[in-house]
Design a protein around this motif. Structure first.
Motif, PDB file in Angstrom:
ATOM      1  N   THR A  31      86.088  75.949  22.497  1.00 51.27           N
ATOM      2  CA  THR A  31      84.791  75.970  23.174  1.00 51.27           C
ATOM      3  C   THR A  31      83.713  75.362  22.293  1.00 51.27           C
ATOM      4  OG1 THR A  31      85.390  77.966  24.427  1.00 51.27           O
ATOM      5  CG2 THR A  31      83.035  77.455  24.226  1.00 51.27           C
ATOM      6  N   GLN A  32      83.731  75.743  21.019  1.00 53.72           N
ATOM      7  CA  GLN A  32      82.756  75.195  20.078  1.00 53.72           C
ATOM      8  C   GLN A  32      82.902  73.679  19.963  1.00 53.72           C
ATOM      9  OE1 GLN A  32      83.274  75.823  15.764  1.00 53.72           O
ATOM     10  NE2 GLN A  32      81.199  76.660  15.743  1.00 53.72           N
ATOM     11  N   GLN A  33      84.151  73.210  19.861  1.00 50.24           N
ATOM     12  CA  GLN A  33      84.392  71.775  19.756  1.00 50.24           C
ATOM     13  C   GLN A  33      83.883  71.034  20.999  1.00 50.24           C
ATOM     14  OE1 GLN A  33      88.577  71.312  19.069  1.00 50.24           O
ATOM     15  NE2 GLN A  33      88.442  71.778  16.874  1.00 50.24           N
ATOM     16  N   THR A  34      84.150  71.608  22.175  1.00 54.51           N
ATOM     17  CA  THR A  34      83.732  70.968  23.420  1.00 54.51           C
ATOM     18  C   THR A  34      82.222  70.855  23.511  1.00 54.51           C
ATOM     19  OG1 THR A  34      85.688  71.818  24.580  1.00 54.51           O
ATOM     20  CG2 THR A  34      83.830  71.117  25.941  1.00 54.51           C
ATOM     21  N   VAL A  35      81.525  71.952  23.187  1.00 53.48           N
ATOM     22  CA  VAL A  35      80.065  71.950  23.256  1.00 53.48           C
ATOM     23  C   VAL A  35      79.481  70.938  22.275  1.00 53.48           C
ATOM     24  CG1 VAL A  35      77.987  73.315  22.803  1.00 53.48           C
ATOM     25  CG2 VAL A  35      79.898  74.315  24.084  1.00 53.48           C
ATOM     26  N   LYS A  41      77.678  63.256  22.368  1.00 45.71           N
ATOM     27  CA  LYS A  41      77.598  62.183  23.364  1.00 45.71           C
ATOM     28  C   LYS A  41      76.193  62.073  23.940  1.00 45.71           C
ATOM     29  CE  LYS A  41      82.469  62.166  24.703  1.00 45.71           C
ATOM     30  NZ  LYS A  41      83.453  62.363  25.797  1.00 45.71           N
ATOM     31  N   LYS A  42      75.540  63.239  24.163  1.00 44.01           N
ATOM     32  CA  LYS A  42      74.163  63.214  24.669  1.00 44.01           C
ATOM     33  C   LYS A  42      73.249  62.469  23.704  1.00 44.01           C
ATOM     34  CE  LYS A  42      74.296  67.538  27.326  1.00 44.01           C
ATOM     35  NZ  LYS A  42      73.757  68.930  27.413  1.00 44.01           N
ATOM     36  N   ALA A  43      73.502  62.663  22.416  1.00 45.00           N
ATOM     37  CA  ALA A  43      72.699  61.997  21.395  1.00 45.00           C
ATOM     38  C   ALA A  43      73.166  60.566  21.150  1.00 45.00           C
ATOM     39  CB  ALA A  43      72.764  62.792  20.088  1.00 45.00           C
ATOM     40  N   LYS A  44      74.195  60.130  21.898  1.00 42.90           N
ATOM     41  CA  LYS A  44      74.741  58.776  21.808  1.00 42.90           C
ATOM     42  C   LYS A  44      75.244  58.435  20.398  1.00 42.90           C
ATOM     43  CE  LYS A  44      71.852  57.068  25.578  1.00 42.90           C
ATOM     44  NZ  LYS A  44      70.875  56.043  26.031  1.00 42.90           N
ATOM     45  N   LEU A  45      75.726  59.470  19.704  1.00 46.37           N
ATOM     46  CA  LEU A  45      76.231  59.246  18.352  1.00 46.37           C
ATOM     47  C   LEU A  45      77.544  58.485  18.357  1.00 46.37           C
ATOM     48  CD1 LEU A  45      75.403  62.696  16.718  1.00 46.37           C
ATOM     49  CD2 LEU A  45      74.221  60.520  16.407  1.00 46.37           C
ATOM     50  N   ASP A  46      78.247  58.519  19.494  1.00 46.30           N
ATOM     51  CA  ASP A  46      79.490  57.770  19.576  1.00 46.30           C
ATOM     52  C   ASP A  46      79.246  56.264  19.543  1.00 46.30           C
ATOM     53  OD1 ASP A  46      78.189  58.151  22.027  1.00 46.30           O
ATOM     54  OD2 ASP A  46      80.023  57.733  23.168  1.00 46.30           O
ATOM     55  N   ARG A  47      77.996  55.849  19.679  1.00 39.93           N
ATOM     56  CA  ARG A  47      77.646  54.428  19.619  1.00 39.93           C
ATOM     57  C   ARG A  47      77.111  54.038  18.242  1.00 39.93           C
ATOM     58  NH1 ARG A  47      74.262  53.909  25.353  1.00 39.93           N
ATOM     59  NH2 ARG A  47      75.809  54.995  26.666  1.00 39.93           N
ATOM     60  N   ASN A  48      76.923  55.022  17.392  1.00 37.73           N
ATOM     61  CA  ASN A  48      76.400  54.768  16.046  1.00 37.73           C
ATOM     62  C   ASN A  48      77.444  54.025  15.213  1.00 37.73           C
ATOM     63  OD1 ASN A  48      76.195  55.682  13.061  1.00 37.73           O
ATOM     64  ND2 ASN A  48      74.154  56.088  13.880  1.00 37.73           N
ATOM     65  N   SER A  49      77.026  52.951  14.526  1.00 40.83           N
ATOM     66  CA  SER A  49      77.986  52.117  13.789  1.00 40.83           C
ATOM     67  C   SER A  49      78.675  52.896  12.671  1.00 40.83           C
ATOM     68  CB  SER A  49      77.282  50.889  13.210  1.00 40.83           C
ATOM     69  OG  SER A  49      76.251  51.275  12.317  1.00 40.83           O
ATOM     70  N   ASP A  50      77.925  53.758  11.961  1.00 37.82           N
ATOM     71  CA  ASP A  50      78.524  54.544  10.889  1.00 37.82           C
ATOM     72  C   ASP A  50      79.564  55.522  11.440  1.00 37.82           C
ATOM     73  OD1 ASP A  50      77.024  53.276   8.989  1.00 37.82           O
ATOM     74  OD2 ASP A  50      75.470  54.823   8.903  1.00 37.82           O
ATOM     75  N   VAL A  51      79.230  56.121  12.587  1.00 37.82           N
ATOM     76  CA  VAL A  51      80.153  57.060  13.220  1.00 37.82           C
ATOM     77  C   VAL A  51      81.412  56.329  13.679  1.00 37.82           C
ATOM     78  CG1 VAL A  51      80.503  58.626  15.168  1.00 37.82           C
ATOM     79  CG2 VAL A  51      78.338  58.650  13.926  1.00 37.82           C
ATOM     80  N   LYS A  52      81.232  55.156  14.252  1.00 38.03           N
ATOM     81  CA  LYS A  52      82.379  54.365  14.704  1.00 38.03           C
ATOM     82  C   LYS A  52      83.311  54.031  13.541  1.00 38.03           C
ATOM     83  CE  LYS A  52      80.389  52.069  18.768  1.00 38.03           C
ATOM     84  NZ  LYS A  52      79.996  50.761  19.349  1.00 38.03           N
ATOM     85  N   GLN A  53      82.714  53.644  12.403  1.00 41.85           N
ATOM     86  CA  GLN A  53      83.527  53.319  11.224  1.00 41.85           C
ATOM     87  C   GLN A  53      84.281  54.540  10.722  1.00 41.85           C
ATOM     88  OE1 GLN A  53      81.294  51.322   8.177  1.00 41.85           O
ATOM     89  NE2 GLN A  53      80.502  49.758   9.564  1.00 41.85           N
ATOM     90  N   ALA A  54      83.602  55.706  10.745  1.00 43.54           N
ATOM     91  CA  ALA A  54      84.249  56.938  10.287  1.00 43.54           C
ATOM     92  C   ALA A  54      85.407  57.322  11.202  1.00 43.54           C
ATOM     93  CB  ALA A  54      83.228  58.071  10.228  1.00 43.54           C
ATOM     94  N   ILE A  55      85.209  57.145  12.510  1.00 37.04           N
ATOM     95  CA  ILE A  55      86.269  57.449  13.481  1.00 37.04           C
ATOM     96  C   ILE A  55      87.454  56.513  13.275  1.00 37.04           C
ATOM     97  CG2 ILE A  55      86.873  57.377  15.930  1.00 37.04           C
ATOM     98  CD1 ILE A  55      84.038  58.359  16.541  1.00 37.04           C
ATOM     99  N   GLU A  56      87.162  55.238  13.051  1.00 36.84           N
ATOM    100  CA  GLU A  56      88.233  54.270  12.835  1.00 36.84           C
ATOM    101  C   GLU A  56      88.997  54.581  11.549  1.00 36.84           C
ATOM    102  OE1 GLU A  56      90.698  51.019  13.624  1.00 36.84           O
ATOM    103  OE2 GLU A  56      89.306  52.171  14.875  1.00 36.84           O
ATOM    104  N   ALA A  57      88.262  54.974  10.512  1.00 36.76           N
ATOM    105  CA  ALA A  57      88.914  55.322   9.243  1.00 36.76           C
ATOM    106  C   ALA A  57      89.809  56.547   9.425  1.00 36.76           C
ATOM    107  CB  ALA A  57      87.855  55.600   8.168  1.00 36.76           C
ATOM    108  N   ALA A  58      89.328  57.541  10.172  1.00 38.33           N
ATOM    109  CA  ALA A  58      90.132  58.740  10.437  1.00 38.33           C
ATOM    110  C   ALA A  58      91.370  58.385  11.256  1.00 38.33           C
ATOM    111  CB  ALA A  58      89.286  59.788  11.157  1.00 38.33           C
ATOM    112  N   ARG A  59      91.194  57.509  12.240  1.00 38.64           N
ATOM    113  CA  ARG A  59      92.321  57.072  13.077  1.00 38.64           C
ATOM    114  C   ARG A  59      93.369  56.362  12.230  1.00 38.64           C
ATOM    115  NH1 ARG A  59      93.834  52.339  15.369  1.00 38.64           N
ATOM    116  NH2 ARG A  59      94.996  52.450  17.360  1.00 38.64           N
ATOM    117  N   ASN A  60      92.915  55.494  11.350  1.00 40.23           N
ATOM    118  CA  ASN A  60      93.839  54.763  10.483  1.00 40.23           C
ATOM    119  C   ASN A  60      94.615  55.719   9.573  1.00 40.23           C
ATOM    120  OD1 ASN A  60      92.978  52.360  11.583  1.00 40.23           O
ATOM    121  ND2 ASN A  60      91.566  51.872   9.924  1.00 40.23           N
TER     122      ASN A  60
END
Length: 232
Positions: A31-35, A41-60
């Motif tokens: 529940t905490q993770q979902t909220v 997403k409301k803050a549009k952080l998924d579009r932030n370049s630093d966040v995108k790089q961090a997500i890609e690094a975690a995925r790799n």
């Protein structure tokens, strides 16, 4: 939900006690993770370049860990190699255990003075309690227990390994910690080294890591992959 079930099963597989309490904890976490994800997403952080790089690094990193585990699973360590590693460790441990005590002091003169007093009949336990800098065992008369030479720096281990039972070192033994007056109380055939079954999991893990590092190290060494540093 399906996600709840998957997380719940993983927690149980990892040793958590099954039941209503674990289910409640898992629900709270999800529940905490979902909220928080909704807020991100409301803050549009998924579009932030630093966040995108961090997500890609975690995925790799997830993919890298997966390929390492997959190769290790397909290329398991042989039992005979595990047995050889065990016998090598046992041989390095040595056939003899030593009951050792010591008095640690700061200067060579202090150590020589203590040796002189011991040779004149002074009590080792009392001198250890009075003078030793090793607070971990000074109140036990400097007793280190049953040990083997390889557990210590070479100068210290070699010193007691070459002594006769019941004797005190003729000269102070110098290490990075100071000067030691060493006494060898007794020797016995080694009996504290773990059994093969007790050591096997750790040996399998160590050998697996060694094989994985060697295999992928060779791949990396021989690879011809263009790398871009434009992001630096």
């Amino acid at each position: 939900s399906r996600g709840l079930g998957d997380v719940y099963k993983r927690q149980v597989a990892q040793g958590q006690p099954a039941g209503a309490e674990l289910e409640r904890q898992v629900k709270n976490v999800l529940t905490q993770q979902t909220v928080l994800l909704q807020e991100a997403k409301k803050a549009k952080l998924d579009r932030n370049s630093d966040v995108k790089q961090a997500i890609e690094a975690a995925r790799n990193q997830v993919l890298i860990n997966a390929v390492l585990r997959d190769w290790a699973k397909k290329n398991p360590v042989k039992d005979e190699d595990v047995r050889k590693a065990y016998e090598a460790e046992k041989a390095a441990y040595g056939p003899t255990e030593y009951q050792v005590r010591h008095i640690l002091v700061k200067t060579e003169d202090q150590a020589k003075n203590i040796i002189s007093r011991l040779n004149k009949g002074a009590d080792f336990d009392k001198l250890a309690k009075e003078f030793s800098e090793d607070r971990g065992n000074k109140d036990r008369g400097g007793q280190l227990g049953w040990v083997v030479p390889r557990s210590f720096v070479p100068t210290f281990g070699n010193a007691f390994a070459g002594m006769k039972e019941g004797t005190v070192s003729k000269e102070p033994v110098r290490t990075q910690f100071g000067f030691h007056v060493v006494k060898l109380d007794a020797k016995r055939p080694a009996q504290l080294f773990p059994t093969f079954e007790a050591q096997k999991p750790a040996l399998v893990n160590a050998l697996t890591n060694q094989r994985v590092n060697q295999h992928f190290g060779e791949l990396v060494k021989n690879a011809k992959v263009p790398v871009s540093y434009t992001h630096l």
